[in-house]
Design a protein around this motif. Structure first.
Motif, PDB file in Angstrom:
ATOM      1  N   PRO A   1       0.827  -1.202   0.000  1.00  0.00           N
ATOM      2  CA  PRO A   1       0.000   0.000   0.000  1.00  0.00           C
ATOM      3  C   PRO A   1       0.865   1.258   0.000  1.00  0.00           C
ATOM      4  CG  PRO A   1      -0.738  -1.570   1.670  1.00  0.00           C
ATOM      5  CD  PRO A   1       0.580  -2.065   1.166  1.00  0.00           C
ATOM      6  N   THR A   2       0.355   2.323  -0.608  1.00  0.00           N
ATOM      7  CA  THR A   2       1.102   3.579  -0.642  1.00  0.00           C
ATOM      8  C   THR A   2       0.991   4.341   0.667  1.00  0.00           C
ATOM      9  OG1 THR A   2      -0.811   4.669  -1.622  1.00  0.00           O
ATOM     10  CG2 THR A   2       0.846   3.800  -3.125  1.00  0.00           C
ATOM     11  N   ALA A   3       0.011   4.003   1.464  1.00  0.00           N
ATOM     12  CA  ALA A   3      -0.129   4.650   2.767  1.00  0.00           C
ATOM     13  C   ALA A   3      -0.775   3.658   3.722  1.00  0.00           C
ATOM     14  CB  ALA A   3      -1.005   5.907   2.663  1.00  0.00           C
TER      15      ALA A   3
ATOM     16  N   GLY B   1      21.814   1.345  -9.730  1.00  0.00           N
ATOM     17  CA  GLY B   1      21.966   0.101  -8.981  1.00  0.00           C
ATOM     18  C   GLY B   1      20.697  -0.428  -8.380  1.00  0.00           C
ATOM     19  N   TRP B   2      19.775   0.434  -8.023  1.00  0.00           N
ATOM     20  CA  TRP B   2      18.516   0.031  -7.391  1.00  0.00           C
ATOM     21  C   TRP B   2      17.484  -0.386  -8.444  1.00  0.00           C
ATOM     22  CZ3 TRP B   2      18.046  -0.642  -2.298  1.00  0.00           C
ATOM     23  CH2 TRP B   2      18.812   0.119  -1.410  1.00  0.00           C
ATOM     24  N   HIS B   3      16.695  -1.419  -8.123  1.00  0.00           N
ATOM     25  CA  HIS B   3      15.498  -1.756  -8.892  1.00  0.00           C
ATOM     26  C   HIS B   3      14.295  -1.085  -8.233  1.00  0.00           C
ATOM     27  CE1 HIS B   3      17.515  -4.986 -11.135  1.00  0.00           C
ATOM     28  NE2 HIS B   3      18.070  -5.340  -9.997  1.00  0.00           N
ATOM     29  N   PHE B   4      13.367  -0.578  -9.041  1.00  0.00           N
ATOM     30  CA  PHE B   4      12.092  -0.090  -8.530  1.00  0.00           C
ATOM     31  C   PHE B   4      11.079  -1.230  -8.576  1.00  0.00           C
ATOM     32  CE2 PHE B   4      13.946   4.033  -9.296  1.00  0.00           C
ATOM     33  CZ  PHE B   4      13.335   4.861  -8.369  1.00  0.00           C
TER      34      PHE B   4
ATOM     35  N   ASP C   1       5.291  -1.242  -7.031  1.00  0.00           N
ATOM     36  CA  ASP C   1       4.573  -0.142  -6.387  1.00  0.00           C
ATOM     37  C   ASP C   1       5.196   1.225  -6.686  1.00  0.00           C
ATOM     38  OD1 ASP C   1       6.874  -0.068  -4.853  1.00  0.00           O
ATOM     39  OD2 ASP C   1       5.963  -0.968  -3.085  1.00  0.00           O
ATOM     40  N   LYS C   2       6.347   1.214  -7.420  1.00  0.00           N
ATOM     41  CA  LYS C   2       7.046   2.433  -7.854  1.00  0.00           C
ATOM     42  C   LYS C   2       7.658   3.226  -6.702  1.00  0.00           C
ATOM     43  CE  LYS C   2       4.123   2.906 -11.964  1.00  0.00           C
ATOM     44  NZ  LYS C   2       3.235   3.804 -12.757  1.00  0.00           N
ATOM     45  N   GLN C   3       7.690   2.631  -5.524  1.00  0.00           N
ATOM     46  CA  GLN C   3       8.265   3.352  -4.395  1.00  0.00           C
ATOM     47  C   GLN C   3       9.261   2.510  -3.605  1.00  0.00           C
ATOM     48  OE1 GLN C   3       4.525   4.202  -2.367  1.00  0.00           O
ATOM     49  NE2 GLN C   3       5.017   2.720  -0.771  1.00  0.00           N
TER      50      GLN C   3
ATOM     51  N   MET D   1      15.581  -4.165   0.923  1.00  0.00           N
ATOM     52  CA  MET D   1      14.434  -3.417   0.422  1.00  0.00           C
ATOM     53  C   MET D   1      14.263  -2.164   1.276  1.00  0.00           C
ATOM     54  SD  MET D   1      11.731  -6.577  -0.062  1.00  0.00           S
ATOM     55  CE  MET D   1      10.793  -5.794  -1.369  1.00  0.00           C
ATOM     56  N   VAL D   2      14.078  -1.019   0.624  1.00  0.00           N
ATOM     57  CA  VAL D   2      13.804   0.220   1.352  1.00  0.00           C
ATOM     58  C   VAL D   2      12.611   0.915   0.703  1.00  0.00           C
ATOM     59  CG1 VAL D   2      16.192   0.505   2.106  1.00  0.00           C
ATOM     60  CG2 VAL D   2      15.460   1.591   0.007  1.00  0.00           C
ATOM     61  N   ASN D   3      11.757   1.467   1.533  1.00  0.00           N
ATOM     62  CA  ASN D   3      10.582   2.184   1.056  1.00  0.00           C
ATOM     63  C   ASN D   3      10.525   3.526   1.786  1.00  0.00           C
ATOM     64  OD1 ASN D   3       7.865   3.198   0.813  1.00  0.00           O
ATOM     65  ND2 ASN D   3       7.254   1.191   0.070  1.00  0.00           N
ATOM     66  N   PRO D   4      11.095   4.574   1.190  1.00  0.00           N
ATOM     67  CA  PRO D   4      11.147   5.869   1.878  1.00  0.00           C
ATOM     68  C   PRO D   4       9.775   6.424   2.245  1.00  0.00           C
ATOM     69  CG  PRO D   4      12.697   5.830   0.044  1.00  0.00           C
ATOM     70  CD  PRO D   4      11.841   4.598  -0.082  1.00  0.00           C
ATOM     71  N   LYS D   5       8.761   6.200   1.404  1.00  0.00           N
ATOM     72  CA  LYS D   5       7.431   6.742   1.707  1.00  0.00           C
ATOM     73  C   LYS D   5       6.829   6.110   2.948  1.00  0.00           C
ATOM     74  CE  LYS D   5       6.065   8.450  -2.849  1.00  0.00           C
ATOM     75  NZ  LYS D   5       5.033   8.432  -3.923  1.00  0.00           N
ATOM     76  N   LEU D   6       7.097   4.814   3.157  1.00  0.00           N
ATOM     77  CA  LEU D   6       6.613   4.149   4.364  1.00  0.00           C
ATOM     78  C   LEU D   6       7.598   4.268   5.512  1.00  0.00           C
ATOM     79  CD1 LEU D   6       5.151   0.781   2.977  1.00  0.00           C
ATOM     80  CD2 LEU D   6       3.884   2.785   3.766  1.00  0.00           C
ATOM     81  N   ASN D   7       8.771   4.840   5.241  1.00  0.00           N
ATOM     82  CA  ASN D   7       9.851   4.881   6.224  1.00  0.00           C
ATOM     83  C   ASN D   7      10.113   3.476   6.769  1.00  0.00           C
ATOM     84  OD1 ASN D   7      11.892   6.006   7.760  1.00  0.00           O
ATOM     85  ND2 ASN D   7      10.545   6.611   9.437  1.00  0.00           N
TER      86      ASN D   7
END
Length: 463
Positions: free
Chosen positions: A18-20, A307-310, A313-315, A331-337
């Motif tokens: 989810p995006t949020a 170097g990173w794959h998206f 979910d594009k994030q 795996m890192v998801n900056p929007k979800l921190n």
């Protein structure tokens, strides 16, 4: 390193989250981790596994399994693992650091950095450094003059001279920017030219530019055994293949940038935290640059940072890695921190799906533990009928070898790995998420096969 990185085709794992999500739902606990890892341990698919998680302001590490049959201890935060192709994120960050320092441009070319080689092969004058970091250079997955007969340590003796000899005569199958093809050669070359420019070897370079500024005291590159201190050697998780049998550590020469980095759960969590919230300095600027989209999807490929794959979910940014005895995922998801680190001392590709389950759990999704099919024993006479060579693409042959009731598969330019029976005609890889289904007539050898991986269906006729 998927991936010689034992990945068959550029293995693209795309997770949807989810995006949020509500703040109070964004939690993952040791009990949830235990529940998701348990099937892997019960099915004897992995030995030791270390998990690091960042969930908003909360971070945790968790360790399960045992280091080997002879070492019944679990790993710790300081256990050393080879991280394989996650090294490509480090190599690309070195490039971003040079760009931020004004020393190079994304559009700088291999020809500019290797003038003698490009003089012999002018095709390299149009290969940009950004294309090396995004797998769009037109260079193949592996150099043809890499001797894969040494399956225990395939990269150790591939010298800079061998690399330059190969580059001097290569005729790329695609023009730069035309095609997306996962390439250990391309990122290995990138790491080598950056090390040459710096005057240091790759191990010294990543320690100076990345590890030391981030406080990653147990991170370096496995160029030879001396790159590990005595303390680190004592904490190195013993490597295992997909059958849980003891395997070998890998060492790297000219292609170090493709998969040579070793690290710990503690250090990789530091890197993940910095990726979520880059420091306010030159390294932080480089990290932000590396996370921007630098290549749109081409064909069945994915969007790429440096170097990173998206992910789908594009994030979510991700990279996995595999050597002869380890499999890893970041795996890192900056929007979800949120971030997930998974380090395992078994070369088993199902670990990728496990990492995806962790980040989906953090995002509040209801995730069920994975179930595993039990491997069947197929009569040796039936297995023998599956053996042969199958052409799945021009110049790409999948060689299948039978040994009594066991079956092994080897794609051109990659090592041989064992595959396991789900039925008499359907066999599954453990090193990656892939299956092979054979077309077997009532009598005689199999006439064809189909390789299923990452949503792709690749047929191959017997030669």
């Amino acid at each position: 390193m998927k991936a010689v990185c034992t990945v068959l085709i550029a293995c693209v794992t795309m997770f949807l989250v989810p995006t949020a999500v509500a703040q109070d739902a964004r939690r993952i606990t040791p009990e949830q981790i235990d529940r998701l890892v348990k099937p892997y341990l019960d099915a004897k698919r992995i030995n030791a596994i270390s998990i690091g998680v960042i969930d908003g302001d909360v971070s945790l590490t968790h360790h399960l399994g045992t280091l080997s049959r002879d070492i019944p201890n679990p790993p710790t935060d300081q256990t050393i693992y080879e991280i394989g192709s996650i090294s490509k994120v480090f190599t690309s960050l070195l490039l971003a650091s040079e760009i931020e320092a004004g020393n190079l441009k994304l559009t700088s070319t291999v020809g500019e950095l290797l003038p003698d080689v490009s003089k012999a092969n002018p095709a390299l004058n149009s290969v940009q450094l950004v294309q090396l970091a995004t797998h769009t250079s037109g260079l193949p997955r592996m150099p043809a003059n890499l001797d894969l007969s040494n399956v225990t340590d395939p990269y150790a003796t591939y010298s800079r001279e061998s690399l330059h000899t190969y580059l001097s005569s290569i005729d790329p199958a695609a023009k730069p920017g035309e095609k997306s093809e996962y390439s250990n050669l391309a990122v290995g070359l990138l790491g080598d030219v950056l090390a040459m420019r710096s005057g240091d070897d790759y191990d010294v370079l990543i320690r100076r530019v990345i590890a030391e500024p981030l406080g990653m005291t147990d991170t370096g590159a496995m160029l030879d055994p001396s790159c590990l201190s005595d303390s680190q050697k004592s904490r190195l998780a013993p490597p295992h293949d997909a059958n849980l049998d003891a395997n070998y550590n890998w060492h790297f020469a000219s292609l170090a940038g493709a998969g040579s980095v070793f690290s710990t759960t503690s250090d990789m969590l530091r890197f993940a935290a910095a990726s979520l919230d880059p420091p306010d300095n030159d390294l932080g600027k480089a990290m932000r640059l590396s996370q921007q989209k630098h290549a749109a999807p081409i064909g069945s490929g994915v969007a790429m940072g440096l170097g990173w794959h998206f992910a789908r979910d594009k994030q979510t940014l991700w990279h996995n890695g595999q050597t002869g005895g380890y499999h890893t995922m970041l795996m890192v998801n900056p929007k979800l921190n949120a971030a997930v680190v998974v380090l395992c001392n078994t070369a088993m590709g199902d670990v990728d799906a496990l990492a995806g389950q962790f980040i989906q759990t953090i995002a509040g999704m209801n995730v069920e533990p994975k179930s595993f099919d039990e491997a069947l024993t197929v009569p040796a006479e039936t297995v023998a009928r599956l053996a042969g060579q199958y052409e799945i693409a021009p110049g790409a042959v999948l060689t299948v070898r039978a040994d009594q009731s066991q079956l092994f598969a080897q794609l051109t330019g990659q090592p041989e790995v064992q595959i396991f029976a789900i039925s008499e005609t359907k066999w599954k890889y453990r090193v990656v998420e892939a299956t092979i289904e054979f077309e077997l007539p009532d009598s005689g050898p199999a006439s064809s096969l189909t390789l299923f991986q990452s949503g792709m269906k690749v047929p191959g006729k017997r030669k």
